[in-house]
Design a protein around this motif. Structure first.
Motif, PDB file in Angstrom:
ATOM      1  N   ALA A 113       0.830  -1.208   0.000  1.00 49.60           N
ATOM      2  CA  ALA A 113       0.000   0.000   0.000  1.00 49.60           C
ATOM      3  C   ALA A 113       0.865   1.259   0.000  1.00 49.60           C
ATOM      4  O   ALA A 113       2.083   1.205   0.214  1.00 49.60           O
ATOM      5  N   LYS A 114       0.240   2.377  -0.234  1.00 48.50           N
ATOM      6  CA  LYS A 114       0.880   3.685  -0.145  1.00 48.50           C
ATOM      7  C   LYS A 114       0.128   4.523   0.882  1.00 48.50           C
ATOM      8  O   LYS A 114      -1.057   4.305   1.144  1.00 48.50           O
ATOM      9  N   VAL A 115       0.835   5.493   1.443  1.00 48.62           N
ATOM     10  CA  VAL A 115       0.232   6.396   2.422  1.00 48.62           C
ATOM     11  C   VAL A 115       0.359   7.842   1.953  1.00 48.62           C
ATOM     12  O   VAL A 115       1.429   8.264   1.506  1.00 48.62           O
ATOM     13  N   ILE A 116      -0.748   8.577   2.023  1.00 50.34           N
ATOM     14  CA  ILE A 116      -0.711  10.027   1.851  1.00 50.34           C
ATOM     15  C   ILE A 116      -0.706  10.643   3.250  1.00 50.34           C
ATOM     16  O   ILE A 116      -1.683  10.513   3.991  1.00 50.34           O
ATOM     17  N   PRO A 117       0.390  11.299   3.634  1.00 50.34           N
ATOM     18  CA  PRO A 117       0.383  11.961   4.942  1.00 50.34           C
ATOM     19  C   PRO A 117      -0.333  13.300   4.860  1.00 50.34           C
ATOM     20  O   PRO A 117      -0.051  14.119   3.981  1.00 50.34           O
ATOM     21  N   ILE A 118      -1.279  13.507   5.749  1.00 52.44           N
ATOM     22  CA  ILE A 118      -2.005  14.768   5.815  1.00 52.44           C
ATOM     23  C   ILE A 118      -1.803  15.321   7.217  1.00 52.44           C
ATOM     24  O   ILE A 118      -2.312  14.772   8.196  1.00 52.44           O
ATOM     25  N   ARG A 119      -1.042  16.389   7.298  1.00 51.37           N
ATOM     26  CA  ARG A 119      -0.593  16.886   8.591  1.00 51.37           C
ATOM     27  C   ARG A 119      -1.585  17.874   9.202  1.00 51.37           C
ATOM     28  O   ARG A 119      -2.059  18.790   8.529  1.00 51.37           O
ATOM     29  N   THR A 120      -1.861  17.659  10.489  1.00 46.87           N
ATOM     30  CA  THR A 120      -2.676  18.586  11.263  1.00 46.87           C
ATOM     31  C   THR A 120      -1.883  19.029  12.489  1.00 46.87           C
ATOM     32  O   THR A 120      -0.727  18.663  12.664  1.00 46.87           O
ATOM     33  N   SER A 121      -2.511  19.770  13.368  1.00 44.15           N
ATOM     34  CA  SER A 121      -1.828  20.328  14.534  1.00 44.15           C
ATOM     35  C   SER A 121      -1.775  19.384  15.732  1.00 44.15           C
ATOM     36  O   SER A 121      -1.503  19.833  16.852  1.00 44.15           O
ATOM     37  N   VAL A 122      -2.034  18.114  15.532  1.00 41.46           N
ATOM     38  CA  VAL A 122      -1.922  17.133  16.614  1.00 41.46           C
ATOM     39  C   VAL A 122      -0.543  17.226  17.257  1.00 41.46           C
ATOM     40  O   VAL A 122       0.472  17.305  16.577  1.00 41.46           O
ATOM     41  N   GLY A 123      -0.514  17.246  18.589  1.00 41.56           N
ATOM     42  CA  GLY A 123       0.758  17.244  19.301  1.00 41.56           C
ATOM     43  C   GLY A 123       1.445  18.587  19.392  1.00 41.56           C
ATOM     44  O   GLY A 123       2.611  18.659  19.765  1.00 41.56           O
ATOM     45  N   THR A 124       0.720  19.669  19.070  1.00 43.34           N
ATOM     46  CA  THR A 124       1.304  21.004  19.128  1.00 43.34           C
ATOM     47  C   THR A 124       0.403  21.911  19.983  1.00 43.34           C
ATOM     48  O   THR A 124      -0.746  21.574  20.269  1.00 43.34           O
ATOM     49  N   PRO A 125       0.915  23.090  20.363  1.00 43.46           N
ATOM     50  CA  PRO A 125       0.069  24.037  21.098  1.00 43.46           C
ATOM     51  C   PRO A 125      -1.139  24.522  20.293  1.00 43.46           C
ATOM     52  O   PRO A 125      -2.071  25.092  20.851  1.00 43.46           O
ATOM     53  N   MET A 126      -1.111  24.299  18.984  1.00 45.20           N
ATOM     54  CA  MET A 126      -2.226  24.713  18.125  1.00 45.20           C
ATOM     55  C   MET A 126      -3.230  23.575  17.919  1.00 45.20           C
ATOM     56  O   MET A 126      -4.021  23.604  16.979  1.00 45.20           O
ATOM     57  N   ALA A 127      -3.212  22.587  18.811  1.00 45.38           N
ATOM     58  CA  ALA A 127      -4.037  21.395  18.621  1.00 45.38           C
ATOM     59  C   ALA A 127      -5.531  21.704  18.577  1.00 45.38           C
ATOM     60  O   ALA A 127      -6.315  20.898  18.061  1.00 45.38           O
ATOM     61  N   PHE A 128      -5.940  22.844  19.115  1.00 43.75           N
ATOM     62  CA  PHE A 128      -7.359  23.197  19.068  1.00 43.75           C
ATOM     63  C   PHE A 128      -7.864  23.325  17.638  1.00 43.75           C
ATOM     64  O   PHE A 128      -9.069  23.280  17.388  1.00 43.75           O
ATOM     65  N   ALA A 129      -6.964  23.483  16.674  1.00 40.41           N
ATOM     66  CA  ALA A 129      -7.354  23.640  15.275  1.00 40.41           C
ATOM     67  C   ALA A 129      -7.452  22.304  14.543  1.00 40.41           C
ATOM     68  O   ALA A 129      -7.819  22.270  13.362  1.00 40.41           O
ATOM     69  N   THR A 130      -7.148  21.202  15.236  1.00 42.39           N
ATOM     70  CA  THR A 130      -7.040  19.899  14.578  1.00 42.39           C
ATOM     71  C   THR A 130      -8.297  19.500  13.827  1.00 42.39           C
ATOM     72  O   THR A 130      -8.239  19.011  12.693  1.00 42.39           O
ATOM     73  N   GLY A 131      -9.461  19.686  14.429  1.00 40.08           N
ATOM     74  CA  GLY A 131     -10.696  19.238  13.804  1.00 40.08           C
ATOM     75  C   GLY A 131     -10.960  19.878  12.458  1.00 40.08           C
ATOM     76  O   GLY A 131     -11.258  19.189  11.477  1.00 40.08           O
ATOM     77  N   GLY A 132     -10.842  21.200  12.393  1.00 39.22           N
ATOM     78  CA  GLY A 132     -11.059  21.894  11.137  1.00 39.22           C
ATOM     79  C   GLY A 132     -10.033  21.514  10.090  1.00 39.22           C
ATOM     80  O   GLY A 132     -10.350  21.364   8.905  1.00 39.22           O
ATOM     81  N   GLU A 133      -8.786  21.329  10.528  1.00 40.72           N
ATOM     82  CA  GLU A 133      -7.733  20.896   9.608  1.00 40.72           C
ATOM     83  C   GLU A 133      -8.007  19.494   9.095  1.00 40.72           C
ATOM     84  O   GLU A 133      -7.805  19.187   7.917  1.00 40.72           O
ATOM     85  N   ALA A 134      -8.464  18.621   9.990  1.00 40.22           N
ATOM     86  CA  ALA A 134      -8.774  17.251   9.597  1.00 40.22           C
ATOM     87  C   ALA A 134      -9.899  17.215   8.566  1.00 40.22           C
ATOM     88  O   ALA A 134      -9.880  16.395   7.637  1.00 40.22           O
ATOM     89  N   ALA A 135     -10.879  18.088   8.719  1.00 43.11           N
ATOM     90  CA  ALA A 135     -11.972  18.141   7.751  1.00 43.11           C
ATOM     91  C   ALA A 135     -11.437  18.490   6.362  1.00 43.11           C
ATOM     92  O   ALA A 135     -11.843  17.892   5.355  1.00 43.11           O
ATOM     93  N   LYS A 136     -10.511  19.436   6.314  1.00 40.99           N
ATOM     94  CA  LYS A 136      -9.879  19.762   5.031  1.00 40.99           C
ATOM     95  C   LYS A 136      -9.110  18.563   4.501  1.00 40.99           C
ATOM     96  O   LYS A 136      -9.107  18.270   3.301  1.00 40.99           O
ATOM     97  N   GLY A 137      -8.457  17.844   5.425  1.00 40.67           N
ATOM     98  CA  GLY A 137      -7.691  16.665   5.035  1.00 40.67           C
ATOM     99  C   GLY A 137      -8.548  15.558   4.465  1.00 40.67           C
ATOM    100  O   GLY A 137      -8.157  14.871   3.520  1.00 40.67           O
ATOM    101  N   VAL A 138      -9.729  15.381   5.026  1.00 43.45           N
ATOM    102  CA  VAL A 138     -10.655  14.367   4.518  1.00 43.45           C
ATOM    103  C   VAL A 138     -11.035  14.684   3.070  1.00 43.45           C
ATOM    104  O   VAL A 138     -11.050  13.797   2.201  1.00 43.45           O
ATOM    105  N   ARG A 139     -11.329  15.941   2.807  1.00 45.93           N
ATOM    106  CA  ARG A 139     -11.682  16.329   1.434  1.00 45.93           C
ATOM    107  C   ARG A 139     -10.489  16.168   0.493  1.00 45.93           C
ATOM    108  O   ARG A 139     -10.645  15.733  -0.662  1.00 45.93           O
TER     109      ARG A 139
END
Length: 379
Positions: A113-139
């Protein structure tokens, strides 16, 4: 808000002796035999997480990817490339799916298989933004060749963004797996709200013996389970591999990899058909139940689909969680069976799943749209 992270102190830096082989689940799953039938070739998994560090063992298996991390206000021009990872969480998930095991890392379950890495703010002080970033990542995943989305993260506050993104991905034929969540305190069973979404497969964790892990969140949205016990994961600021509990994060990566194997063998199947066969061939609860809130329909066993050619894919356009196809119940497996049991020990290790109490209160008070997000359950 939820943020996938981990408790570093629980790990033992490699190469140290461990009570169990952290790669032993591959032997139990009969990985070598499965790979003769299908190895994930032709399937791309989008890992929406903390990014991926270019560590040995991932060469040629990770595609360019994208980062949706928002830069801090004081550094608006600071770039965050997808091939970097402050936390190590995304690197571990990626290695579990496609890593070759070199330099002490995990050996992958889906080597082709192959992996597309889609980076969000997980593990950073900006983690509160993770959900919105993840939504963009899903699209992004839906528009850039992924067939499977791996979400070992979640978010209470961004369901209004994540829900339509998931629906969009599903309309494009993608299969979505999400971790049920990890709880570090006994009795604290906050589950990932993304698992409530229609068609999303919620994944719980079992240990090396196939028993539900105390740290694994559970409920009516648990659909499948996978190994989340002693595994290899990134630690020490993402500079080394450690032995430690993987929890539902790692279990979700293994479920995604299992789907990649099955889909690789049957590239003409739809996401619904792959999901249905995974459900039908899972190691059912030993108490005879069709499913339980602890382990869902059971522990993923792609070998049953690949080696025994079991499972009926059924209708291509019917959600198996809404109407599972009738099929003879899979027999419990001694090597991969999850037995529901009373858990009394507090979970003290694994990838922690941060659920702020305030977030839970706000989510309940606002309803977070739960009445329209609940899955069409199979009861």
């Amino acid at each position: 808000m939820i943020v996938a992270a981990w408790t570093i102190s629980a790990g033992t830096v490699m190469p140290a002796a461990a009570d169990t082989d952290p790669r032993g689940y591959l032997t139990k799953m009969k990985a070598q035999e499965m790979w003769k039938v299908a190895d994930g070739t032709g399937i791309t998994v989008a890992v929406i997480d903390s990014g991926v560090k270019d560590v040995p063992g991932l060469e040629g298996r990770v595609l360019p990817g994208v980062s949706f991390m928002e830069p801090p206000l004081e550094h608006p021009d600071k770039p965050y490339p997808p091939h970097d990872d402050f936390d190590g969480h995304g690197t571990t998930m990626t290695a579990a799916i496609v890593g070759d095991g070199s330099s002490g890392g995990p050996q992958r379950l889906a080597p082709g298989a192959k992996v597309i890495p889609i980076r969000t703010s997980v593990g950073t002080p900006m983690a509160f933004a993770t959900g919105g970033e993840a939504a963009k990542g899903v699209r992004y995943a839906a528009d850039n060749g992924a067939r499977i989305i791996n979400l070992s993260i979640g978010d209470w506050y961004s369901l209004d963004k994540i829900r339509p993104a998931v629906q969009y991905a599903q309309s494009k034929g993608l299969l979505v797996f999400v971790a049920m969540g990890n709880n570090e305190e006994e009795g604290n069973n906050a589950t990932n709200p993304i698992a409530m979404l229609t068609g999303v497969l919620g994944v719980g964790a079992v240990d090396e013996n196939g028993s539900p892990m105390p740290l694994s969140s559970y409920g009516q949205d648990t659909d499948l389970s996978a190994m989340g016990g002693k595994i290899l994961r990134r630690c020490k600021d993402n500079t080394a591999w450690c032995v430690g509990d993987g929890g539902t994060s790692y279990a979700t990566a293994l479920a995604s990899a299992s789907a990649a194997l099955v889909w690789s063998a049957h590239p003409d199947w739809t996401a619904n058909q792959v999901a249905r066969v995974l459900i039908q061939t899972a190691g059912a609860p030993v108490d005879g139940s069709k499913r339980t809130d602890r382990v869902g329909y059971g522990v993923v066993r792609p070998r049953i689909a690949l080696l025994d050619r079991a499972g009926d894919p059924g209708a291509p356009d019917v959600d198996p969680l809404a109407a599972p196809a009738p099929v003879k119940a899979p027999t419990p497996s001694a090597d991969q069976t999850a037995a529901p049991r009373a858990e009394t020990a507090a979970a003290k290790s694994g990838f922690s799943w941060q659920w702020p109490a305030l977030g839970a209160v706000v989510a309940v008070s606002l309803g977070v749209g739960i009445t329209v997000l609940i899955k069409r359950r199979r009861r």
